[in-house]
Scaffold this motif. Structure first.
Motif, PDB file in Angstrom:
ATOM      1  N   ASP A   1      27.259  40.387  10.688  1.00 50.49           N
ATOM      2  CA  ASP A   1      27.157  41.837  10.729  1.00 50.49           C
ATOM      3  C   ASP A   1      25.898  42.223  11.506  1.00 50.49           C
ATOM      4  O   ASP A   1      24.813  41.693  11.240  1.00 50.49           O
TER       5      ASP A   1
ATOM      6  N   ALA B   1      27.327  54.962  21.799  1.00 48.73           N
ATOM      7  CA  ALA B   1      28.542  54.781  21.004  1.00 48.73           C
ATOM      8  C   ALA B   1      29.711  55.536  21.636  1.00 48.73           C
ATOM      9  O   ALA B   1      30.825  55.002  21.749  1.00 48.73           O
TER      10      ALA B   1
ATOM     11  N   GLY C   1      32.977  46.156  21.830  1.00 51.17           N
ATOM     12  CA  GLY C   1      33.018  46.319  20.384  1.00 51.17           C
ATOM     13  C   GLY C   1      31.654  46.266  19.705  1.00 51.17           C
ATOM     14  O   GLY C   1      31.300  47.171  18.941  1.00 51.17           O
TER      15      GLY C   1
ATOM     16  N   PHE D   1      27.115  53.071  16.706  1.00 50.51           N
ATOM     17  CA  PHE D   1      27.753  54.012  15.786  1.00 50.51           C
ATOM     18  C   PHE D   1      27.063  53.978  14.425  1.00 50.51           C
ATOM     19  O   PHE D   1      26.733  55.016  13.838  1.00 50.51           O
ATOM     20  N   ARG D   2      26.793  52.781  13.933  1.00 48.10           N
ATOM     21  CA  ARG D   2      26.161  52.647  12.613  1.00 48.10           C
ATOM     22  C   ARG D   2      24.696  53.071  12.649  1.00 48.10           C
ATOM     23  O   ARG D   2      24.190  53.659  11.690  1.00 48.10           O
TER      24      ARG D   2
ATOM     25  N   THR E   1      34.499  41.749  15.521  1.00 46.39           N
ATOM     26  CA  THR E   1      33.784  41.851  14.245  1.00 46.39           C
ATOM     27  C   THR E   1      33.568  40.487  13.591  1.00 46.39           C
ATOM     28  O   THR E   1      32.848  40.393  12.596  1.00 46.39           O
TER      29      THR E   1
ATOM     30  N   LEU F   1      38.826  44.789  19.321  1.00 42.53           N
ATOM     31  CA  LEU F   1      37.780  45.297  18.429  1.00 42.53           C
ATOM     32  C   LEU F   1      37.732  44.495  17.131  1.00 42.53           C
ATOM     33  O   LEU F   1      36.647  44.206  16.604  1.00 42.53           O
TER      34      LEU F   1
ATOM     35  N   GLU G   1      30.012  49.382  17.718  1.00 36.87           N
ATOM     36  CA  GLU G   1      29.748  49.314  16.279  1.00 36.87           C
ATOM     37  C   GLU G   1      28.264  49.483  15.953  1.00 36.87           C
ATOM     38  O   GLU G   1      27.894  50.285  15.081  1.00 36.87           O
ATOM     39  N   SER G   2      27.409  48.745  16.654  1.00 38.55           N
ATOM     40  CA  SER G   2      25.985  48.791  16.342  1.00 38.55           C
ATOM     41  C   SER G   2      25.406  50.182  16.581  1.00 38.55           C
ATOM     42  O   SER G   2      24.648  50.705  15.744  1.00 38.55           O
TER      43      SER G   2
END
Length: 498
Positions: free
Chosen positions: A164, A127, A422, A429-430, A160, A156, A426-427
Motif C-alpha cells: 500500500d 490525480a 494506477g 487521490f489518497r 494495487t 488498475l 491512487e497515491s
C-alpha cells in the motif's frame, strides 16, 4: 545511439510480431550499462524509427508491421500493385521527416513551459490528470469505450498488488513473497506486447504466403509532391495535436488524417485504389504523433501511450523520475532527447530511401525461424531484469492474456497504461483526501482541477448524447423498415412470398 536506435526500430517495423513497446521492454536490461541520456536516446530512436519500418510491409505485403501503419495498407499496397510501391515508400519517408521535424519544434518550445506549469500542480491535479489519461486511453483505442474501460479496470486492479503506498501493508499478495513488491512492468509489457503479439502473428500467418511486390523508383516527381503537399501539412498538425493527448498516439493520428484527406478529396473513389494522399497524410501524422508524445512524458511525467509507458519505466530504472523537475535536475536527458530527435529524423531520411532494397529482403525470412528466436530472446530479457523465474512466468501469463484480449476484440493498451498510471492516481487521490480531511471539494478548488472536471463532464455528456443519438437513429431506421414491409402489396395467387 541514435543510429543504433533508428536501425533497430526500422528492423522491428519491417519484421511483424514484436512491436516497438515489446522491443523497448526487451532492451531494458541493456540500459543498465549505459548513461541515462544515451539509454533514453536509443529507446526513443527505436520508437520513432519503427513507425517508418512498418510502412515497408504495409506497402509491399499489405501486412502492417506496426499498428500505426494499418491505414497505409489501404492505398500504399494499391500503389505497389500499380508498380508505384517505391513512390509510396519515398513519400512516406519525406512526410515522416517533415511531420517529425514539426513535432520536434513543437516539443522544443512547449515542453519547458508545460514543465513550469506542472510545478504548480498538487496531488488533486495529478490525480485528475491520471484519471483523464486512463479515460482517454479507453475511449481512443480501437473498439468500444466500455471494452476499453473494462480492460483499463483490470490494469488498475493489477496495479494495487504489492505494498500500500500510504500504509505499507501488503495487498493481494496471497502469501507469495515475489508479489510483495508488485508485478514487474517489464514482464507485463513483454508479455502483452511481445509474446501476445507474437502468438497473434504466428496464428494469422498460417496458410499465407508472403511475396513482396516490386517497388520501382523511390523518389516522387513534381506532380506527386504537389499532390502530397497539403496532406503532409495537415498530417503534421493532426499528428502533433493527437500525440500530446493520452491514448491518442500515432495510430489514432494516422486514422484521423486518412479520414480528413478522404473527406477533402475531390474524387473520393480514388482512395483505396492508390491515392498518394492516402499515404502521405497518415504517414506524416503517425511520425508527428510519435515525436509529440514525448511532451506529456518529459514535462508532466504522464505517458501518452504504451511505448511511452515502457520508456517511463526505463527512466525509473535509471533513477530518473519524469516530470516538471526533469528539466532542472537532468537537463542532459531532457535536451539530449530533443536534439537527438533532430538527428534521428535526418538519419531516417538518409537511410530509408537507399536501404529499401535491403529491408525488403528481410521480408523473405520465414516466420517459423523468427518466432522461436524472438520468444527465447524475450524470455531471457524478462529474466535478466530482476534475475527471477517468477517474472518469466508472469510474462508468459500476460502473453496469453494479450493474445486472448486481441482475439476477442479487446485492446491491451488500456491495461498497460492503467497499470502505469494506477499508482500515480491512487497515491495522489489518497493524499488529496488526507489534505482535505476527507472532503472531495479539494478536486474543485484549484483552477487546473476545475478545468479538468469541467472538461471531463463535457466529455461524458458527449458520450451519452452520442449514444442516445445512435439509438434514436437505429430505432427510426427499424421503424422505416417495418413500415415499408407492412405496406408491401399482398402476394398474387400462385406466387410464393419469400
Amino acid at each position: 545511439m541514435v543510429l543504433i536506435g533508428v536501425l533497430a526500430g526500422n528492423l522491428i517495423g519491417v519484421l511483424p510480431g514484436l512491436g516497438s513497446a515489446g522491443t523497448i521492454a526487451l532492451l531494458l536490461p541493456i540500459t543498465y550499462a549505459l548513461p541515462p541520456e544515451s539509454a533514453i536516446i536509443m529507446l526513443a530512436g527505436i520508437f520513432y524509427g519503427s513507425a517508418y519500418g512498418g510502412t515497408i510491409t504495409s506497402v509491399l505485403l499489405k501486412i502492417p508491421g506496426e499498428a500505426t501503419t494499418i491505414v497505409t495498407t489501404f492505398d500504399g499496397h494499391a500503389m505497389a500493385k500499380k508498380g508505384q510501391g517505391g513512390v509510396a515508400l519515398g513519400i512516406s519517408a519525406i512526410g515522416s521527416f517533415i511531420g517529425g521535424t514539426v513535432a520536434i519544434i513543437g516539443l522544443l518550445f512547449l515542453a519547458a513551459p508545460f514543465a513550469k506549469l506542472a510545478l504548480e500542480f498538487g496531488p488533486p491535479e495529478y490525480a485528475l490528470l491520471a484519471f483523464a489519461g486512463i479515460i482517454l486511453v479507453s475511449y481512443l483505442t480501437n473498439g468500444a469505450f466500455l471494452r476499453g474501460a473494462l480492460v483499463a479496470g483490470l490494469g488498475l486492479l493489477l496495479a494495487t498488488i504489492g505494498q500500500d503506498p500510504v500504509t505499507g501493508a501488503n495487498r493481494f499478495t496471497f502469501g507469495v513473497p515475489d508479489l510483495a513488491s508488485g508485478i514487474s512492468f517489464a514482464a507485463v509489457a513483454m508479455g502483452l506486447f511481445g509474446i501476445g503479439e507474437l502468438i497473434s502473428t504466428v496464428e494469422g500467418s498460417k496458410g499465407t504466403s508472403q511475396t513482396a511486390l516490386g517497388y520501382g523508383r523511390v523518389l516522387p516527381n513534381r506532380a506527386e509532391m504537389r499532390a502530397s503537399g497539403g496532406p503532409i501539412a495537415r498530417g503534421s498538425i493532426i499528428g502533433f495535436l493527437l500525440g500530446v493527448l493520452p491514448g491518442g498516439g500515432a495510430t489514432i493520428a494516422s486514422m484521423a488524417s486518412y479520414g480528413l484527406e478522404k473527406r477533402l478529396g475531390k474524387d473520393r473513389s480514388r482512395f483505396g485504389q492508390g491515392a498518394i494522399e492516402g499515404v502521405a497524410g497518415p504517414e506524416t501524422a503517425n511520425n508527428a504523433a510519435a515525436n509529440s508524445s514525448f511532451i506529456p512524458l518529459l514535462s508532466l511525467g504522464i505517458p501518452a501511450n504504451t511505448t511511452m509507458a515502457v520508456i517511463f519505466g526505463a527512466l525509473l530504472l535509471q533513477g530518473i523520475t519524469p516530470g516538471p523537475l526533469l528539466v532542472s535536475s537532468h537537463p542532459e536527458v531532457f535536451w539530449g532527447v530533443i536534439v537527438s530527435m533532430f538527428i534521428g529524423n535526418i538519419v531516417l531520411l538518409a537511410l530509408n530511401i537507399p536501404l529499401v532494397k535491403i529491408f525488403t529482403r528481410l521480408l523473405s525470412a520465414p516466420l517459423r525461424y523468427l518466432a522461436p528466436i524472438t520468444l527465447v530472446v524475450t524470455l531471457v530479457g524478462v529474466y535478466s531484469v530482476n534475475n527471477t523465474m517468477f517474472d518469466v512466468w508472469v510474462a508468459l501469463g500476460f502473453g496469453i492474456v494479450g493474445y486472448v484480449l486481441k482475439k476477442y476484440g479487446f485492446e491491451p493498451a488500456p491495461l498497460a497504461l492503467a497499470f502505469v498510471l494506477g499508482p500515480l492516481l491512487e497515491s495522489n487521490f489518497r493524499r488529496s483526501l488526507l489534505i482535505s480531511d476527507g472532503s472531495f471539494t479539494i478536486f474543485a478548488t484549484s483552477p487546473v482541477a476545475l478545468v479538468a472536471l469541467v472538461a471531463g463532464a463535457i466529455f461524458v455528456t458527449f458520450l451519452v448524447l452520442r449514444r442516445i443519438t445512435a439509438r434514436s437513429a437505429s430505432k427510426r431506421s427499424s421503424q422505416r423498415v417495418e413500415a415499408s414491409t407492412s405496406t408491401d402489396p399482398a402476394p398474387q395467387p400462385g406466387n410464393k412470398k419469400k
